[in-house]
Enzyme design. Structure first.
Site, mmCIF file in Angstrom:
data_model
loop_
_atom_site.group_PDB
_atom_site.id
_atom_site.type_symbol
_atom_site.label_atom_id
_atom_site.label_comp_id
_atom_site.label_asym_id
_atom_site.label_seq_id
_atom_site.Cartn_x
_atom_site.Cartn_y
_atom_site.Cartn_z
ATOM 1 N N GLU A 74 52.155 4.269 60.893
ATOM 2 C CA GLU A 74 53.161 3.240 60.613
ATOM 3 C C GLU A 74 54.528 3.890 60.418
ATOM 4 O O GLU A 74 54.668 4.882 59.694
ATOM 5 C CB GLU A 74 52.787 2.447 59.361
ATOM 6 C CG GLU A 74 53.808 1.359 59.016
ATOM 7 C CD GLU A 74 53.381 0.509 57.848
ATOM 8 O OE1 GLU A 74 52.346 -0.178 57.997
ATOM 9 O OE2 GLU A 74 54.052 0.551 56.803
ATOM 10 N N LYS A 134 42.199 -15.497 57.741
ATOM 11 C CA LYS A 134 42.955 -14.783 58.776
ATOM 12 C C LYS A 134 42.051 -14.401 59.938
ATOM 13 O O LYS A 134 42.452 -14.486 61.109
ATOM 14 C CB LYS A 134 43.638 -13.553 58.171
ATOM 15 C CG LYS A 134 44.774 -13.894 57.210
ATOM 16 C CD LYS A 134 45.537 -12.681 56.724
ATOM 17 C CE LYS A 134 44.850 -11.948 55.626
ATOM 18 N NZ LYS A 134 45.733 -10.925 54.980
ATOM 19 N N ALA A 176 61.844 -7.972 54.758
ATOM 20 C CA ALA A 176 61.710 -9.296 54.152
ATOM 21 C C ALA A 176 62.662 -10.286 54.807
ATOM 22 O O ALA A 176 63.839 -10.015 54.993
ATOM 23 C CB ALA A 176 61.994 -9.217 52.654
ATOM 24 N N SER A 222 46.004 5.626 63.440
ATOM 25 C CA SER A 222 47.216 4.888 63.787
ATOM 26 C C SER A 222 48.280 5.263 62.765
ATOM 27 O O SER A 222 47.967 5.712 61.658
ATOM 28 C CB SER A 222 46.962 3.377 63.799
ATOM 29 O OG SER A 222 46.380 2.937 62.591
ATOM 30 N N HIS A 231 45.863 -8.585 46.465
ATOM 31 C CA HIS A 231 47.305 -8.782 46.587
ATOM 32 C C HIS A 231 47.856 -9.169 45.208
ATOM 33 O O HIS A 231 47.195 -9.893 44.457
ATOM 34 C CB HIS A 231 47.588 -9.897 47.602
ATOM 35 C CG HIS A 231 49.028 -10.023 47.967
ATOM 36 N ND1 HIS A 231 49.946 -10.642 47.142
ATOM 37 C CD2 HIS A 231 49.721 -9.612 49.068
ATOM 38 C CE1 HIS A 231 51.139 -10.614 47.714
ATOM 39 N NE2 HIS A 231 51.039 -9.989 48.876
ATOM 40 N N TYR A 265 43.457 -5.942 50.898
ATOM 41 C CA TYR A 265 43.884 -5.394 49.607
ATOM 42 C C TYR A 265 42.684 -5.034 48.727
ATOM 43 O O TYR A 265 42.126 -5.893 48.046
ATOM 44 C CB TYR A 265 44.774 -6.409 48.886
ATOM 45 C CG TYR A 265 46.027 -6.732 49.664
ATOM 46 C CD1 TYR A 265 47.187 -5.994 49.492
ATOM 47 C CD2 TYR A 265 46.028 -7.749 50.623
ATOM 48 C CE1 TYR A 265 48.338 -6.266 50.232
ATOM 49 C CE2 TYR A 265 47.168 -8.034 51.367
ATOM 50 C CZ TYR A 265 48.314 -7.287 51.170
ATOM 51 O OH TYR A 265 49.437 -7.555 51.916
ATOM 52 N N HIS A 268 44.612 4.605 59.066
ATOM 53 C CA HIS A 268 45.987 4.177 59.320
ATOM 54 C C HIS A 268 46.886 4.910 58.320
ATOM 55 O O HIS A 268 46.694 4.788 57.109
ATOM 56 C CB HIS A 268 46.123 2.665 59.140
ATOM 57 C CG HIS A 268 47.484 2.130 59.460
ATOM 58 N ND1 HIS A 268 47.932 1.958 60.752
ATOM 59 C CD2 HIS A 268 48.500 1.720 58.649
ATOM 60 C CE1 HIS A 268 49.161 1.460 60.731
ATOM 61 N NE2 HIS A 268 49.526 1.314 59.468
ATOM 62 N N ARG A 303 57.905 10.458 58.349
ATOM 63 C CA ARG A 303 57.823 11.919 58.265
ATOM 64 C C ARG A 303 56.467 12.349 58.804
ATOM 65 O O ARG A 303 55.452 11.710 58.540
ATOM 66 C CB ARG A 303 58.015 12.392 56.829
ATOM 67 C CG ARG A 303 59.401 12.073 56.286
ATOM 68 C CD ARG A 303 59.541 12.430 54.835
ATOM 69 N NE ARG A 303 59.392 13.865 54.599
ATOM 70 C CZ ARG A 303 59.482 14.424 53.389
ATOM 71 N NH1 ARG A 303 59.681 13.656 52.327
ATOM 72 N NH2 ARG A 303 59.343 15.725 53.237
ATOM 73 N N ARG A 313 52.161 -12.085 55.521
ATOM 74 C CA ARG A 313 52.924 -13.133 54.855
ATOM 75 C C ARG A 313 54.327 -12.656 54.572
ATOM 76 O O ARG A 313 55.306 -13.337 54.825
ATOM 77 C CB ARG A 313 52.233 -13.536 53.539
ATOM 78 C CG ARG A 313 52.861 -14.762 52.884
ATOM 79 C CD ARG A 313 52.581 -14.830 51.400
ATOM 80 N NE ARG A 313 53.317 -13.816 50.639
ATOM 81 C CZ ARG A 313 53.264 -13.697 49.327
ATOM 82 N NH1 ARG A 313 52.461 -14.487 48.629
ATOM 83 N NH2 ARG A 313 53.967 -12.765 48.697
ATOM 84 N N GLN A 336 45.986 -2.012 52.137
ATOM 85 C CA GLN A 336 47.018 -1.404 51.309
ATOM 86 C C GLN A 336 46.524 -0.011 50.930
ATOM 87 O O GLN A 336 45.315 0.238 50.887
ATOM 88 C CB GLN A 336 47.224 -2.257 50.052
ATOM 89 C CG GLN A 336 48.250 -1.742 49.077
ATOM 90 C CD GLN A 336 49.627 -1.657 49.704
ATOM 91 O OE1 GLN A 336 49.970 -0.632 50.300
ATOM 92 N NE2 GLN A 336 50.402 -2.712 49.598
ATOM 93 N N THR A 393 57.446 -1.607 60.967
ATOM 94 C CA THR A 393 57.540 -2.627 59.924
ATOM 95 C C THR A 393 58.694 -3.599 60.163
ATOM 96 O O THR A 393 59.584 -3.362 60.986
ATOM 97 C CB THR A 393 57.691 -1.982 58.536
ATOM 98 O OG1 THR A 393 58.915 -1.241 58.495
ATOM 99 C CG2 THR A 393 56.530 -1.055 58.240
ATOM 100 N N PHE A 402 56.548 2.552 44.214
ATOM 101 C CA PHE A 402 56.078 1.757 45.342
ATOM 102 C C PHE A 402 54.739 1.104 45.007
ATOM 103 O O PHE A 402 54.509 -0.079 45.273
ATOM 104 C CB PHE A 402 55.969 2.669 46.562
ATOM 105 C CG PHE A 402 55.714 1.966 47.863
ATOM 106 C CD1 PHE A 402 56.161 0.678 48.093
ATOM 107 C CD2 PHE A 402 55.014 2.611 48.882
ATOM 108 C CE1 PHE A 402 55.922 0.035 49.298
ATOM 109 C CE2 PHE A 402 54.781 1.981 50.092
ATOM 110 C CZ PHE A 402 55.229 0.681 50.298
ATOM 111 N N ASP A 448 56.998 -10.318 51.688
ATOM 112 C CA ASP A 448 57.434 -10.450 50.299
ATOM 113 C C ASP A 448 58.528 -11.507 50.175
ATOM 114 O O ASP A 448 59.280 -11.748 51.119
ATOM 115 C CB ASP A 448 57.983 -9.112 49.790
ATOM 116 C CG ASP A 448 56.897 -8.059 49.653
ATOM 117 O OD1 ASP A 448 55.748 -8.429 49.351
ATOM 118 O OD2 ASP A 448 57.210 -6.863 49.843
#
Length: 313
Positions: free
Chosen positions: A23, A174, A57, A21, A158, A154, A275, A281, A113, A185, A54, A225, A115
């Site tokens: 993103e 969840k 925020a 997949s 997190h 994560y 993913h 790109r 959730r 992540q 995506t 990042f 940021d």
């Protein structure tokens, strides 16, 4: 491992055993729009399981996310998954977004959730009239619709979680609320993923935990990042890009080699779903997917290709 390692025998002549997949993020400018659709056109023929878009925020990209998702639905054969967060919005406001996605034909939401509005690193505070966290958001989505819901995971916890154990408790909440897939992540040490997976399974969580892969388009950007996301950047990775600040061609080759090494090792350890964080790109992601045995389907990419050609006209 010896020559029997599974990744040596991935090829287009065998039944497809790898699922991917991709993103994307919604574009801000006409130039970014063109780049996005060129990436979609390039990757669509690989027939990904889904593509996600995506959500900024506080819903800062809400309209652009919605527009991008609707366009993917209208002009490609791809299955879009819309990101959704619970930052700075009331439950009714978020419920309206969920309803709008469902009405547009979206059948998959990535529930997060999100940021804090002040940015990563600031203390998160739920909106007084909003969903408290991602588990609460998942429950809200499932209460309103029967959409598929993916969530985040994560391997290094997190940044806001006090421990990995607390993070896994949240993942379980969840799942209990209705999530059927978790996407991690990004990480660069595969041992982090496998140790995390062992702990997740020991906690009784049996949904797919799909590794999130970030091909390093720009090492300095990736390092920044990663610091915001709480992901570690190992010294060996920095060493591989050392001295290449003014050598874009070699950086690209190194980036492809690093990502290929990571995904093929995951395949050798039994991983079949990936993913990719594309950063809009396609070049590195396409090359890695080729190594994973994926080959283009002309039918799958036809409409996206037409759209990209129109953008360039």
């Amino acid at each position: 491992m010896d020559a029997s390692r599974p990744s040596r025998f991935i090829n287009a002549g065998k039944p497809r055993g790898i699922r991917v997949s991709f993103e994307f993020f919604p574009p801000k400018t006409a130039e970014m729009e063109q780049s996005l659709w060129e990436a979609i056109s390039r990757l669509a023929p690989l027939e990904p399981n889904f593509v996600s878009v995506t959500y900024g925020a506080g819903g800062s990209t809400r309209e652009r996310t919605h527009t991008t998702v609707k366009r993917i639905l209208a002009e490609t054969m791809l299955t879009p998954a819309a990101h959704l967060t619970c930052v700075a919005a009331t439950c009714p406001e978020i419920d309206a977004v969920i309803g709008a996605y469902a009405q547009a034909g979206v059948r998959h939401i990535v529930a997060l959730r999100g940021d804090p509005l002040a940015g990563a690193g600031e203390k998160y505070a739920p909106h007084p009239g909003g969903y408290r966290n991602a588990a609460d958001l998942v429950a809200g989505i499932k209460r309103l619709t029967d959409l598929e819901v993916s969530v985040s995971a994560y391997p290094e916890k997190h940044p806001d979680s006090p421990s990995v154990a607390a993070d896994i408790d949240m993942l379980k909440a969840k799942v209990d609320a209705g999530a059927t897939r978790a996407i991690t992540q990004f990480f660069f040490e595969n041992d982090l993923y496998f140790r995390y997976l062992d702990r997740v399974r020991a906690a009784g969580i049996d949904i797919p935990i799909v590794p999130g892969i970030l091909p390093v388009q720009n090492f300095k950007t990736t390092k920044t990042f990663a610091a915001r996301c709480g992901a570690s950047v190992p010294a060996w990775l920095a060493d591989r890009f050392d001295g290449l600040d003014d050598d874009a061609a070699t950086r690209k080759l190194i980036a492809a080699a690093v990502a290929a090494e990571q995904v093929l090792d995951l395949v050798d350890h039994g991983v079949t779903d990936f993913h990719f964080y594309t950063m809009n790109r396609a070049d590195l992601v396409y090359a890695i997917c080729h190594l994973l045995g994926l080959r283009p389907s002309s039918v799958a990419g036809n409409s996206a290709r037409v759209t990209a050609e129109k953008e360039r006209a």
